[in-house]
Design a protein around this motif. Structure first.
Motif, PDB file in Angstrom:
ATOM      1  N   LEU A   3       0.841  -1.191   0.000  1.00  0.00           N
ATOM      2  CA  LEU A   3       0.000   0.000   0.000  1.00  0.00           C
ATOM      3  C   LEU A   3       0.868   1.229   0.000  1.00  0.00           C
ATOM      4  CD1 LEU A   3      -1.068   0.335   3.621  1.00  0.00           C
ATOM      5  CD2 LEU A   3      -1.971  -1.576   2.468  1.00  0.00           C
ATOM      6  N   VAL A   4       0.283   2.320  -0.404  1.00  0.00           N
ATOM      7  CA  VAL A   4       0.953   3.610  -0.351  1.00  0.00           C
ATOM      8  C   VAL A   4       0.167   4.462   0.635  1.00  0.00           C
ATOM      9  CG1 VAL A   4       1.645   5.668  -1.632  1.00  0.00           C
ATOM     10  CG2 VAL A   4       1.806   3.416  -2.714  1.00  0.00           C
ATOM     11  N   VAL A   5       0.871   4.960   1.637  1.00  0.00           N
ATOM     12  CA  VAL A   5       0.260   5.766   2.686  1.00  0.00           C
ATOM     13  C   VAL A   5       0.814   7.179   2.581  1.00  0.00           C
ATOM     14  CG1 VAL A   5      -0.031   6.020   5.186  1.00  0.00           C
ATOM     15  CG2 VAL A   5       0.055   3.729   4.176  1.00  0.00           C
ATOM     16  N   GLU A   6      -0.055   8.160   2.482  1.00  0.00           N
ATOM     17  CA  GLU A   6       0.384   9.556   2.417  1.00  0.00           C
ATOM     18  C   GLU A   6       0.844   9.976   3.812  1.00  0.00           C
ATOM     19  OE1 GLU A   6       1.894  12.518   0.954  1.00  0.00           O
ATOM     20  OE2 GLU A   6       0.730  11.372  -0.495  1.00  0.00           O
ATOM     21  N   GLY A  10       6.029  12.620   2.685  1.00  0.00           N
ATOM     22  CA  GLY A  10       5.824  12.056   1.358  1.00  0.00           C
ATOM     23  C   GLY A  10       5.195  10.682   1.451  1.00  0.00           C
ATOM     24  N   PRO A  11       4.819  10.136   0.299  1.00  0.00           N
ATOM     25  CA  PRO A  11       4.166   8.831   0.299  1.00  0.00           C
ATOM     26  C   PRO A  11       5.103   7.723   0.765  1.00  0.00           C
ATOM     27  CG  PRO A  11       4.527   9.617  -1.946  1.00  0.00           C
ATOM     28  CD  PRO A  11       4.963  10.711  -1.030  1.00  0.00           C
ATOM     29  N   LEU A  12       4.581   6.888   1.658  1.00  0.00           N
ATOM     30  CA  LEU A  12       5.347   5.754   2.165  1.00  0.00           C
ATOM     31  C   LEU A  12       4.790   4.477   1.551  1.00  0.00           C
ATOM     32  CD1 LEU A  12       5.461   6.674   5.974  1.00  0.00           C
ATOM     33  CD2 LEU A  12       7.296   6.923   4.291  1.00  0.00           C
ATOM     34  N   GLY A  13       5.660   3.696   0.967  1.00  0.00           N
ATOM     35  CA  GLY A  13       5.269   2.386   0.473  1.00  0.00           C
ATOM     36  C   GLY A  13       5.406   1.389   1.606  1.00  0.00           C
ATOM     37  N   VAL A  14       4.328   0.704   1.900  1.00  0.00           N
ATOM     38  CA  VAL A  14       4.332  -0.267   2.986  1.00  0.00           C
ATOM     39  C   VAL A  14       4.084  -1.648   2.386  1.00  0.00           C
ATOM     40  CG1 VAL A  14       3.256  -0.978   5.156  1.00  0.00           C
ATOM     41  CG2 VAL A  14       3.446   1.465   4.607  1.00  0.00           C
ATOM     42  N   GLU A  15       4.971  -2.573   2.696  1.00  0.00           N
ATOM     43  CA  GLU A  15       4.806  -3.950   2.229  1.00  0.00           C
ATOM     44  C   GLU A  15       4.359  -4.802   3.408  1.00  0.00           C
ATOM     45  OE1 GLU A  15       7.303  -7.560   0.126  1.00  0.00           O
ATOM     46  OE2 GLU A  15       8.153  -5.552   0.123  1.00  0.00           O
ATOM     47  N   LEU A  16       3.288  -5.559   3.179  1.00  0.00           N
ATOM     48  CA  LEU A  16       2.704  -6.381   4.225  1.00  0.00           C
ATOM     49  C   LEU A  16       2.714  -7.845   3.838  1.00  0.00           C
ATOM     50  CD1 LEU A  16      -0.442  -4.156   4.823  1.00  0.00           C
ATOM     51  CD2 LEU A  16       1.502  -4.363   6.370  1.00  0.00           C
ATOM     52  N   ASP A  17       2.871  -8.675   4.833  1.00  0.00           N
ATOM     53  CA  ASP A  17       2.643 -10.107   4.706  1.00  0.00           C
ATOM     54  C   ASP A  17       1.499 -10.383   5.676  1.00  0.00           C
ATOM     55  OD1 ASP A  17       2.632 -12.834   4.549  1.00  0.00           O
ATOM     56  OD2 ASP A  17       4.774 -13.085   4.945  1.00  0.00           O
TER      57      ASP A  17
END
Length: 155
Positions: A3-6, A10-17
């Motif tokens: 997901l991309v969180v504002e 700046g936008p943070l890319g978050v990778e989830l498992d």
């Protein structure tokens, strides 16, 4: 899942498992994800000044034994405080490893959640940060403002 969180940095890319955070990247591209997942709520609370401790599960993947030790050590640096690279190296039992600590901080797979921004140069110098010094400064200023506001409310 990604997901991309504002955020204010700046936008943070978050990778989830599942719901476990396995990666955070600065300057992520793509549409901002409208998400009610715990990580999105916690990041909003952190940047809004209402959350000082993340509770979402985090899994550190990769990294050398030394890097993982550094990440574990910086995870203990309290909100609103700072440690120097030398202090982290000393806590790990290797006072001469300040530069290696800096390299490990730069390789932190989950910045913000594992607060490598709280690690600074000798004398509090603003040096090194994988997300760039302006982001590091904003994160430290946010935490300082919130910490002061909390102290004033208690007095």
């Amino acid at each position: 899942m990604r997901l991309v969180v504002e955020s204010p940095i700046g936008p943070l890319g978050v990778e989830l498992d599942g719901e476990t955070v396995v990666g955070v990247r600065f300057a992520a591209s793509g549409p901002v994800s409208a998400s009610d997942l715990p990580i999105a709520r916690e990041l909003a609370g952190y940047f809004g000044g209402t959350l000082t401790d993340f509770t979402v599960p985090v899994e550190l993947r990769g990294g050398s034994e030394f890097e993982r030790a550094v990440w574990g050590q910086i995870a203990t640096v309290p909100y609103g405080t700072m440690r120097t690279y030398g202090e982290v190296a000393k806590a790990l039992g290797d006072p001469g490893a300040a530069r290696a600590v800096g390299t490990a901080c730069n390789r932190n797979p989950v910045p913000v959640l594992i607060p490598c921004h709280r690690v600074v140069g000798a004398g509090g110098k603003m040096v090194g940060f994988g997300g760039g010094l302006p982001r590091k400064r904003l994160l430290l200023e946010l935490e300082a403002r919130v910490t002061l506001a909390q102290m004033w409310e208690m007095s």
